[in-house]
Design a protein around this motif. Sequence first.
Motif, PDB file in Angstrom:
ATOM      1  N   ILE A  54      25.931 -28.842  18.838  1.00 55.90           N
ATOM      2  CA  ILE A  54      25.447 -27.782  19.725  1.00 55.90           C
ATOM      3  C   ILE A  54      23.967 -27.562  19.410  1.00 55.90           C
ATOM      4  O   ILE A  54      23.598 -27.369  18.249  1.00 55.90           O
ATOM      5  CB  ILE A  54      26.234 -26.463  19.513  1.00 55.90           C
ATOM      6  N   LYS A  55      23.146 -27.629  20.459  1.00 59.65           N
ATOM      7  CA  LYS A  55      21.709 -27.459  20.249  1.00 59.65           C
ATOM      8  C   LYS A  55      21.291 -26.083  20.763  1.00 59.65           C
ATOM      9  O   LYS A  55      21.676 -25.690  21.861  1.00 59.65           O
ATOM     10  CB  LYS A  55      20.968 -28.557  21.025  1.00 59.65           C
ATOM     11  N   ILE A  56      20.501 -25.370  19.976  1.00 57.70           N
ATOM     12  CA  ILE A  56      20.012 -24.070  20.443  1.00 57.70           C
ATOM     13  C   ILE A  56      18.679 -24.291  21.142  1.00 57.70           C
ATOM     14  O   ILE A  56      17.719 -24.758  20.535  1.00 57.70           O
ATOM     15  CB  ILE A  56      19.845 -23.081  19.280  1.00 57.70           C
ATOM     16  N   LYS A  57      18.636 -23.945  22.426  1.00 56.00           N
ATOM     17  CA  LYS A  57      17.407 -24.160  23.193  1.00 56.00           C
ATOM     18  C   LYS A  57      16.477 -22.957  23.051  1.00 56.00           C
ATOM     19  O   LYS A  57      15.273 -23.090  22.947  1.00 56.00           O
ATOM     20  CB  LYS A  57      17.773 -24.372  24.657  1.00 56.00           C
ATOM     21  N   GLU A  58      17.088 -21.786  23.065  1.00 54.41           N
ATOM     22  CA  GLU A  58      16.269 -20.571  23.056  1.00 54.41           C
ATOM     23  C   GLU A  58      17.109 -19.426  22.517  1.00 54.41           C
ATOM     24  O   GLU A  58      18.314 -19.371  22.759  1.00 54.41           O
ATOM     25  CB  GLU A  58      15.890 -20.270  24.513  1.00 54.41           C
ATOM     26  N   ARG A  59      16.465 -18.520  21.790  1.00 55.96           N
ATOM     27  CA  ARG A  59      17.180 -17.325  21.306  1.00 55.96           C
ATOM     28  C   ARG A  59      16.315 -16.113  21.595  1.00 55.96           C
ATOM     29  O   ARG A  59      15.142 -16.092  21.234  1.00 55.96           O
ATOM     30  CB  ARG A  59      17.449 -17.465  19.815  1.00 55.96           C
ATOM     31  N   ARG A  60      16.906 -15.151  22.291  1.00 59.01           N
ATOM     32  CA  ARG A  60      16.149 -13.934  22.629  1.00 59.01           C
ATOM     33  C   ARG A  60      16.843 -12.740  22.000  1.00 59.01           C
ATOM     34  O   ARG A  60      17.996 -12.440  22.332  1.00 59.01           O
ATOM     35  CB  ARG A  60      16.142 -13.728  24.154  1.00 59.01           C
ATOM     36  N   LEU A  61      16.161 -12.096  21.079  1.00 60.72           N
ATOM     37  CA  LEU A  61      16.755 -10.907  20.466  1.00 60.72           C
ATOM     38  C   LEU A  61      16.136  -9.676  21.111  1.00 60.72           C
ATOM     39  O   LEU A  61      14.927  -9.603  21.284  1.00 60.72           O
ATOM     40  CB  LEU A  61      16.528 -10.915  18.956  1.00 60.72           C
ATOM     41  N   SER A  62      16.993  -8.742  21.520  1.00 58.03           N
ATOM     42  CA  SER A  62      16.465  -7.564  22.197  1.00 58.03           C
ATOM     43  C   SER A  62      15.896  -6.604  21.176  1.00 58.03           C
ATOM     44  O   SER A  62      16.448  -6.441  20.095  1.00 58.03           O
ATOM     45  CB  SER A  62      17.543  -6.850  23.001  1.00 58.03           C
ATOM     46  N   SER A  65      25.304 -20.984  15.491  1.00 57.93           N
ATOM     47  CA  SER A  65      25.933 -20.860  16.806  1.00 57.93           C
ATOM     48  C   SER A  65      27.118 -21.794  16.937  1.00 57.93           C
ATOM     49  O   SER A  65      27.769 -21.822  17.971  1.00 57.93           O
ATOM     50  CB  SER A  65      24.908 -21.209  17.888  1.00 57.93           C
TER      51      SER A  65
END
Lengths: 247, 317
Positions: free
Chosen positions: B180-188, B70
């Motif tokens: 940059i920190k990824i908090k959450e990833r939502r894949l549809s 990201s």
Amino acid sequence: MKILVCISRTPDTTAKIAFTDNNTKFATEGVQWIINPYDEWYALVKAIELKEKDPSTIIHLINVGCIDNEPIIRKALALGGDEGIRVNSNSEDAYVISSQIAAVAAPENYDLILLGKETIDHNGSSIGGMVSEMLDLNLISLSTGFQLNDTTIEATREIEGGEEIVILETPCVITCQKGMAEARIPNMRGIMAARTKPLKIIEPIPVSPLTETMAFELPPAKAGVKLIPADQPEILIQLLKEEAKTI
Amino acid sequence: MSVLIYIEHHDGKFKKSSLEALSYGHVIAKENNMATVAFVISDGRLPVADLGKYGATKVLTYSHIGINESDSKSLASLLCEVVKKENVTWIIFSNTLTAKLIAPRLSVRLKAGLVTGATGLPTKDGVVMRSVFSGKAFSAVKLNTEIKIISVNPNAYLINESPEKPEVAELVYSTSASTIKIKERRLSPGDIPLAEAERVVSGGRGLKGPENWGMIEELAKLLGAATACSRPVADANWRPHHEHVGQTGLAISPNLYIAIGISGAIQHLAGVNRSKTIVVINKDPEAPFFKSADYGIVGDAFEVVPKLIEAIKTTHG
């Protein structure tokens, strides 16, 4: 908090697209000009929302373009920008435009640089990424919303096949899209105030373009719609198979 | 010298649009007598050697553990390393959201001209056609730089098989720590990503409510199509926002776009007029969409669509 919003001037979404001078120039006759919707509805309005929460926020607007662009800068000031900056360059090359924005932004130390995800005329999606690289800043692309807590940003961004939430510190560049904020219209007080807000004109720095637009072309005209009787949809299936060859 | 193609994948499979970009890049490589280098950030489970089928002469992989995907800074550093190592003069992306994150940054770092949304191959002089004015026109753009970057629109270039036996190598390189920190990833979920679907069935306000989407989904399934919708439908939450196509939603360029109960406002057309074939089903013969359509049926969607589904079932057996 100091925010820079980059605004581009584009033809209205309903403008007729045609070209002159042997297809090298966009035909501007009769065209209504607007602030690029992604820059206005999402980036600028988001900046205004941040200013409403923290009135000490300063919003600068930047446009790279000729004097004809001043009405759209005034409109952005009427919506809620504090100061306009116009870099007097007609360039259409994303690298040149980004270089002008970066040159203005570098000494100002903006906390946030906001702009739309793309313009509706060039559809390049390049300026945000280029400016972020020139200023060595983090980039959040295609953001649908973010929250700011002091210097920490929690942003939602669209990714291939879904979305994600990222956390980072200011300063950074964010390209904005639907979801970020709701469109507004300027009120009379804003329009009056905009007349006296400062609009600085800056001469461009010399930069060589990386690309050159040679000509434009309109897509071949559609042959016209072939209507199929509503009670014989099997004809459509046959045409899609044999004529259009798409199924 | 070489042509570098950035390959993306989803669910253990290469993205179709990346294979299109690979086929596109391979043509440039052959014309210029260059190597075709496919670069993949991989989780180790991908059949990377299969990329040879589409012309890759070398597959360079990099472990996803080593990078924050990201972070455009990390990705740009990584790709600059590949460019240096492989002596790359052309970089090809599919015009995906990932390309929009990385390509402009890379363009500045390498002083490489960038053409996004390309619709055809470059000429000998480095002139590339691209889509502009939201699909209402094309422009011919000349790349004046030594290194050139092109992101190709999905469905603009067909996948070509051109088998090669690629050398597979892993790149070892340390990217600097990401801020940059990824908090959450939502894949549809969804089998066919809308942006690269070859066929799309789309519904509008004329369908009256979300409960009527069953026939849209059935038609889409029969045609191997993705489903989409117009802005009012997404705004009313009848359908998820990621299905919204149009000026403010997703711009798509499938081979077949079937619009059902959509009047065809100019803002909707801006997102779909790159489609090769457009079918419009609307009960209003004056609906503006018919002017941009190749085929049309004037009729009530609730009568026409079930008949259409029947017709497909019959002809397809």
